[in-house]
Design an enzyme around this catalytic site. Structure first.
Site, PDB file in Angstrom:
ATOM      1  N   ASP A   1      22.261 -15.918  -6.916  1.00 18.15           N
ATOM      2  CA  ASP A   1      22.387 -15.058  -5.735  1.00 18.15           C
ATOM      3  C   ASP A   1      21.112 -15.136  -4.905  1.00 18.15           C
ATOM      4  O   ASP A   1      20.881 -14.280  -4.060  1.00 18.15           O
ATOM      5  CB  ASP A   1      22.663 -13.601  -6.152  1.00 18.15           C
ATOM      6  CG  ASP A   1      21.544 -13.023  -6.995  1.00 18.15           C
ATOM      7  OD1 ASP A   1      21.031 -13.747  -7.874  1.00 18.15           O
ATOM      8  OD2 ASP A   1      21.159 -11.861  -6.780  1.00 18.15           O
TER       9      ASP A   1
ATOM     10  N   ASP B   1      16.767 -17.204 -14.002  1.00 15.14           N
ATOM     11  CA  ASP B   1      15.668 -16.447 -13.385  1.00 15.14           C
ATOM     12  C   ASP B   1      15.270 -17.125 -12.077  1.00 15.14           C
ATOM     13  O   ASP B   1      14.975 -18.319 -12.061  1.00 15.14           O
ATOM     14  CB  ASP B   1      14.468 -16.393 -14.339  1.00 15.14           C
ATOM     15  CG  ASP B   1      14.764 -15.517 -15.541  1.00 15.14           C
ATOM     16  OD1 ASP B   1      15.310 -14.417 -15.354  1.00 15.14           O
ATOM     17  OD2 ASP B   1      14.474 -15.934 -16.677  1.00 15.14           O
TER      18      ASP B   1
ATOM     19  N   PHE C   1      23.652  -9.707 -14.066  1.00 16.29           N
ATOM     20  CA  PHE C   1      22.677 -10.000 -13.015  1.00 16.29           C
ATOM     21  C   PHE C   1      23.349 -10.229 -11.678  1.00 16.29           C
ATOM     22  O   PHE C   1      22.785  -9.946 -10.622  1.00 16.29           O
ATOM     23  CB  PHE C   1      21.800 -11.196 -13.411  1.00 16.29           C
ATOM     24  CG  PHE C   1      20.608 -10.760 -14.197  1.00 16.29           C
ATOM     25  CD1 PHE C   1      20.726 -10.480 -15.548  1.00 16.29           C
ATOM     26  CD2 PHE C   1      19.377 -10.580 -13.591  1.00 16.29           C
ATOM     27  CE1 PHE C   1      19.650 -10.029 -16.286  1.00 16.29           C
ATOM     28  CE2 PHE C   1      18.287 -10.133 -14.311  1.00 16.29           C
ATOM     29  CZ  PHE C   1      18.423  -9.858 -15.662  1.00 16.29           C
TER      30      PHE C   1
ATOM     31  N   LYS D   1       8.700 -16.244  -6.026  1.00 21.44           N
ATOM     32  CA  LYS D   1       7.421 -16.591  -5.389  1.00 21.44           C
ATOM     33  C   LYS D   1       7.210 -18.099  -5.422  1.00 21.44           C
ATOM     34  O   LYS D   1       7.449 -18.735  -6.449  1.00 21.44           O
ATOM     35  CB  LYS D   1       6.265 -15.913  -6.129  1.00 21.44           C
ATOM     36  CG  LYS D   1       6.254 -14.425  -5.942  1.00 21.44           C
ATOM     37  CD  LYS D   1       5.065 -13.791  -6.640  1.00 21.44           C
ATOM     38  CE  LYS D   1       5.163 -12.284  -6.561  1.00 21.44           C
ATOM     39  NZ  LYS D   1       4.522 -11.612  -7.671  1.00 21.44           N
TER      40      LYS D   1
HETATM   41  C1  LIG Z   1      18.406 -13.456 -14.728  1.00 20.35           C
HETATM   42  S1  LIG Z   1      18.901 -13.489 -16.380  1.00 20.35           S
HETATM   43  C2  LIG Z   1      20.638 -13.803 -16.289  1.00 20.35           C
HETATM   44  C3  LIG Z   1      21.373 -13.438 -17.546  1.00 20.35           C
HETATM   45  C4  LIG Z   1      22.897 -13.630 -17.505  1.00 20.35           C
HETATM   46  N1  LIG Z   1      23.256 -15.025 -17.383  1.00 20.35           N
HETATM   47  C5  LIG Z   1      23.509 -12.831 -16.389  1.00 20.35           C
HETATM   48  O1  LIG Z   1      23.913 -13.426 -15.384  1.00 20.35           O
HETATM   49  O2  LIG Z   1      23.586 -11.595 -16.533  1.00 20.35           O
HETATM   50  C6  LIG Z   1      18.266 -15.041 -16.950  1.00 20.35           C
HETATM   51  C7  LIG Z   1      18.187 -15.130 -18.469  1.00 20.35           C
HETATM   52  O3  LIG Z   1      17.791 -16.453 -18.836  1.00 20.35           O
HETATM   53  C8  LIG Z   1      16.921 -16.362 -19.956  1.00 20.35           C
HETATM   54  N2  LIG Z   1      16.147 -17.605 -19.989  1.00 20.35           N
HETATM   55  C9  LIG Z   1      15.291 -18.059 -19.043  1.00 20.35           C
HETATM   56  N3  LIG Z   1      14.807 -19.254 -19.376  1.00 20.35           N
HETATM   57  C10 LIG Z   1      15.381 -19.583 -20.569  1.00 20.35           C
HETATM   58  C11 LIG Z   1      15.279 -20.699 -21.432  1.00 20.35           C
HETATM   59  N4  LIG Z   1      14.486 -21.736 -21.130  1.00 20.35           N
HETATM   60  N5  LIG Z   1      15.985 -20.709 -22.567  1.00 20.35           N
HETATM   61  C12 LIG Z   1      16.797 -19.653 -22.882  1.00 20.35           C
HETATM   62  N6  LIG Z   1      16.942 -18.571 -22.107  1.00 20.35           N
HETATM   63  C13 LIG Z   1      16.243 -18.536 -20.963  1.00 20.35           C
HETATM   64  C14 LIG Z   1      16.122 -15.101 -19.713  1.00 20.35           C
HETATM   65  O4  LIG Z   1      15.590 -14.577 -20.903  1.00 20.35           O
HETATM   66  C15 LIG Z   1      17.183 -14.180 -19.099  1.00 20.35           C
HETATM   67  O5  LIG Z   1      17.845 -13.422 -20.083  1.00 20.35           O
END
Ligand SMILES: C[S@@+](CC[C@H](N)C(=O)[O-])C[C@H]1O[C@@H](n2cnc3c(N)ncnc32)[C@H](O)[C@@H]1O
Length: 217
Positions: A165, A129, A197, A133
């Site tokens: 990205d 993620d 993503f 911001k």
């Molecule tokens: C932007 S998405 C990317 C998902 C995938 N890797 C992709 O590229 O399609 C980031 C993912 O990380 C998960 N996430 C964020 N922080 C996390 C954490 N501390 N432990 C496990 N999952 C986490 C979110 O729930 C989300 O599904």
């Protein structure tokens, strides 16, 4: 590592009936419960093989694809988002993947408490993620404390492969990992299929940055 700030916000109520069924039926088979105790990969997978941990597997398509392409490596995907975990559990069952398991929990706590030190052949962090911001930057996963924890859990010679990205997150990842004494940057790692993503970012015209760092021996 004490964390007041989490890298995610859980969105509630978006689990479909099919995902709910998958969670109830398949989590006991292909899931690993979070515990504050070291896991034993040999017991989980019934063999000794290189182990890769994925942080934030999202809906899991790429995770499942990589596990299918690399049957000699074992994978543990960690994701907090229920629908994503349900979707990946279904893929594991459909594809009969014996080398992939899922933990529904905060990946930083999993790393810290469940993963034995110097045990991982790799860590995948694909499109974390971005928290664009400025006031949210503290939620970004890649910080110096993360780099130290990742280095502790990787075996010497193990790889941390991160991709983003977002330009300024890419700069942050490059800076943080380059400054970490236990890591050295390498030109490239194992090829990586595109993720969900990533495709979203590409459609927005974003440039994708991959970082592969090796844990020094
Ligand atoms: C932007 S998405 C990317 C998902 C995938 N890797 C992709 O590229 O399609 C980031 C993912 O990380 C998960 N996430 C964020 N922080 C996390 C954490 N501390 N432990 C496990 N999952 C986490 C979110 O729930 C989300 O599904």
């Amino acid at each position: 590592m004490k964390r007041a700030v989490r890298s995610y916000v859980l969105r509630q109520g978006r689990v479909t009936a099919a995902q709910e069924r998958a969670l109830a039926k398949l989590a006991p088979v292909y899931g690993i419960e979070y515990r504050e105790a070291r896991l034993d990969p040999r017991e989980i997978f019934g063999r000794a093989a290189p182990l890769v941990l994925e942080i934030g597997s999202g809906m899991g398509e790429t995770t499942a694809r990589i596990a299918k392409q690399r049957p000699d490596t074992d994978f543990i995907a960690v994701e907090v988002h229920g629908p994503g975990v349900g979707s990946l559990l279904k893929l594991i069952e459909q594809e009969q993947l014996r080398n992939l398991r899922v933990i529904r929990h905060d990946a930083l706590e999993v790393l810290e408490h469940m993963i034995p030190d110097a045990s991982l052949a790799g860590i995948h962090l694909f499109f974390p993620d971005p928290w664009p911001k400025k006031r949210h930057h503290k939620r970004r996963l890649v910080q110096p404390a993360f780099a130290a924890l990742a280095a502790l859990k990787l075996a010497p010679g193990g790889f941390l492969h991160a991709a983003t990205d977002w330009e300024d997150y890419a700069a942050q990842i490059g800076e943080v990992l380059s400054a970490a004494p236990d890591f050295e940057r390498v030109a490239r790692g194992a090829a990586r299929p595109e993720t969900k993503f990533e495709l979203r970012g590409l459609k927005l015209g974003h440039k994708v940055h991959d970082f592969v760092f090796r844990r020094r021996s």
